[in-house]
Design a protein around this motif. Structure first.
Motif, short mmCIF file in Angstrom:
data_model
loop_
_atom_site.label_atom_id
_atom_site.label_comp_id
_atom_site.label_asym_id
_atom_site.label_seq_id
_atom_site.Cartn_x
_atom_site.Cartn_y
_atom_site.Cartn_z
N ASP A 119 0.81 -1.34 0.23
CA ASP A 119 0.09 0.03 -0.18
C ASP A 119 0.74 1.26 0.25
O ASP A 119 0.67 2.29 -0.70
N ALA A 120 1.96 1.23 0.80
CA ALA A 120 2.63 2.52 0.56
C ALA A 120 3.65 2.59 -0.48
O ALA A 120 3.56 3.62 -0.96
N LEU A 121 3.92 1.34 -1.01
CA LEU A 121 4.79 1.44 -2.28
C LEU A 121 3.90 1.88 -3.56
O LEU A 121 4.40 2.65 -4.55
N ALA A 122 2.62 1.56 -3.33
CA ALA A 122 1.91 1.90 -4.48
C ALA A 122 1.40 3.33 -4.64
O ALA A 122 1.08 4.05 -5.65
N ARG A 123 1.65 3.98 -3.51
CA ARG A 123 1.53 5.65 -3.31
C ARG A 123 2.78 6.47 -3.58
O ARG A 123 2.49 7.64 -3.32
N LEU A 124 3.72 5.96 -3.86
CA LEU A 124 5.04 6.50 -4.11
C LEU A 124 5.17 6.48 -5.70
O LEU A 124 5.13 5.81 -6.39
N PRO A 125 5.41 7.75 -6.40
CA PRO A 125 5.74 7.90 -7.77
C PRO A 125 6.71 7.17 -8.37
O PRO A 125 6.70 6.64 -9.48
N GLU A 126 7.55 6.90 -7.32
CA GLU A 126 8.91 6.07 -7.85
C GLU A 126 8.55 4.75 -8.32
O GLU A 126 9.31 4.03 -9.06
N VAL A 127 7.33 4.20 -7.95
CA VAL A 127 6.93 2.65 -8.18
C VAL A 127 6.75 2.83 -9.81
O VAL A 127 6.88 1.59 -10.23
N ARG A 128 6.70 3.76 -10.42
CA ARG A 128 6.49 3.76 -11.93
C ARG A 128 7.77 3.44 -12.80
O ARG A 128 7.99 2.89 -13.74
N GLN A 129 8.91 3.39 -11.90
CA GLN A 129 10.06 3.09 -12.45
C GLN A 129 10.29 1.64 -12.74
O GLN A 129 9.80 0.80 -11.89
N PRO A 130 10.63 0.94 -13.91
CA PRO A 130 10.46 -0.41 -14.15
C PRO A 130 11.18 -1.15 -13.09
O PRO A 130 10.50 -2.39 -12.96
N TRP A 131 12.37 -1.07 -12.50
CA TRP A 131 12.71 -1.82 -11.56
C TRP A 131 12.06 -2.24 -10.44
O TRP A 131 11.77 -3.12 -9.69
N LEU A 132 11.37 -0.70 -9.84
CA LEU A 132 10.75 -0.96 -8.62
C LEU A 132 9.20 -1.40 -9.09
O LEU A 132 8.65 -2.03 -7.94
N ARG A 133 8.58 -1.10 -10.06
CA ARG A 133 7.61 -1.82 -10.38
C ARG A 133 7.52 -3.31 -10.35
O ARG A 133 6.70 -4.29 -10.32
N ALA A 134 8.63 -4.02 -10.89
CA ALA A 134 8.95 -5.35 -10.91
C ALA A 134 9.08 -5.88 -9.49
O ALA A 134 8.55 -6.75 -9.24
N VAL A 135 9.56 -5.02 -8.41
CA VAL A 135 9.71 -5.68 -7.08
C VAL A 135 8.29 -5.42 -6.73
O VAL A 135 7.63 -6.59 -5.82
N TYR A 136 7.28 -4.70 -7.04
CA TYR A 136 6.09 -4.32 -6.25
C TYR A 136 5.14 -5.56 -7.05
O TYR A 136 4.62 -6.43 -6.32
N ASP A 137 5.48 -5.72 -8.30
CA ASP A 137 4.65 -6.88 -8.74
C ASP A 137 5.06 -8.40 -8.42
O ASP A 137 4.16 -9.32 -7.85
N ASP A 138 6.18 -8.55 -8.12
CA ASP A 138 6.88 -9.76 -7.44
C ASP A 138 6.53 -10.03 -6.17
O ASP A 138 6.01 -11.15 -6.03
N VAL A 139 6.28 -8.89 -5.41
CA VAL A 139 5.68 -9.11 -4.08
C VAL A 139 4.15 -9.35 -3.99
O VAL A 139 3.66 -10.01 -3.23
#
Length: 350
Positions: free
Chosen positions: A319-339
């Motif tokens: 929930d916290a990560l989804a509300r950070l604009p940085e999650v749109r970066q490919p590497w961080l979005r991959a972390v989000y999707d993986d978790v």
């Protein structure tokens, strides 16, 4: 200090109260036991995010509308309730009655599934939602559309200085029966999301001690092992100046403001948890073998060792990560999707 009143009839609904920061664990569910109250007596906090029903699924909303609402990665559903709900302690509420037909819950009390379940006793207008079911922090959420907050003649609560914040009670990571504090799990999970965003995808070097016990396993699993690296250090009141790439700084318990640091990247952490990490390095977060040296005695029992490894709260992290604009970066979005897809072998509560 203020007293919340009914927007329809001006009847008083609370005792005089002072504003504090919204706790990181305000909406966290934990286990199936009855949890304590969310708010300290005489305090209230405002949630800037929409709260309560109606809810809309991600498939209905779409990425563009969600981003306009401050959500940058797919979530199951978003609240379309009003922003600005006010959290107060149950014992600070006055002049209200329950609405029987809206008093549903899971098993041990009431939750928010039917929306507002408390009404003004004077005029009958629905004004709040009482939550006290198992697994929920006990709290009353005042509907911002149904209440007013006129000033009273009571003296304003003084804002603590950072030096005074440091002197406030610490939040131990383990409770008296050896279970990890759910407040710690929530605070660290939210801070981890900000820490990943601040890392830029580089490996983070974590100092030994409580910070390492809380953050290192997840950081080592989510970030690459090879260089480049970024350093992390505790920075804040009472600590010597430190040169670091990322500063872990306290979040003021009353104002919600973070400690001002000259470090380029600062990650906020709830002050009571930060204080323990900063000034309790002699206390282990893992069971230790051995005992006290010969000839050394104590008349109180030592703190209990944790019964299990430290766990992060997966839902709060996402929930916290989804509300950070940085999650749109490919590497961080991959972390989000993986978790989110539960593929990561991490110390999360699943």
């Amino acid at each position: 200090m203020i007293v919340f009143t009914c927007a329809d009839c001006d009847a008083s609904l609370t005792l005089p109260m002072s504003q504090v920061a919204l706790p990181a664990h305000a909406h966290r569910k934990y286990g199936h036991e009855l949890l304590p109250v969310l708010m300290e007596p005489g305090t209230y906090a405002v949630d800037p995010e929409p709260f309560g029903p109606p809810w809309r699924r991600w498939e209905e909303i779409g990425a563009k509308e969600a981003e306009a609402r401050g959500v940058y990665a797919p979530v199951f559903a978003l609240s379309y309730g009003p922003p600005g709900a006010v959290a107060v302690a149950l014992g600070d509420v006055r002049g209200t009655v329950l609405i029987p037909e809206r008093c549903d819950g899971l098993c041990c009390g009431l939750d928010s599934r039917n929306g507002l379940n408390m009404a003004c006793a004077q005029c009958g207008h629905a004004v709040a939602t009482l939550i006290d079911d198992c697994g929920h922090w006990q709290v009353v959420w005042l509907d911002p559309r149904a209440v007013r907050l006129p000033d009273t003649n009571a003296p304003a609560r003084r804002v603590l200085s950072w030096e005074e914040v440091r002197e406030q009670p610490e939040r131990p990571p383990v409770d008296p029966i050896g279970a990890w504090s759910p407040v710690w799990e929530a605070a660290v999970s939210v801070a981890l999301a900000h820490l990943l965003a601040a890392s830029g995808g580089a490996r983070v070097v974590v100092p030994d001690g409580p910070v390492a016990h809380a953050f290192r396993p997840a950081l080592d699993a989510l970030l690459p092992a090879e260089p480049p690296t970024r350093s992390l250090a505790l920075v804040g009141p009472g600590l010597p100046a430190t040169v670091t790439d990322i500063a872990l700084v306290p979040r003021h318990p009353q104002t919600g403001e973070t400690w001002s640091s000259s470090t380029e990247a600062a990650v906020p952490l709830d002050a009571d948890v930060w204080t323990y990490m900063a000034f309790s390095r002699n206390r282990r977060l893992r069971p230790a073998s051995g005992g006290l040296p010969d000839g050394v005695y104590r008349d109180d029992p030592p703190p209990p060792p944790p019964r299990s490894p430290f766990r992060l709260d997966r839902e709060m992290f996402l929930d916290a990560l989804a509300r950070l604009p940085e999650v749109r970066q490919p590497w961080l979005r991959a972390v989000y999707d993986d978790v989110q897809d539960r593929r990561s072998n991490l110390p999360f509560w699943w």
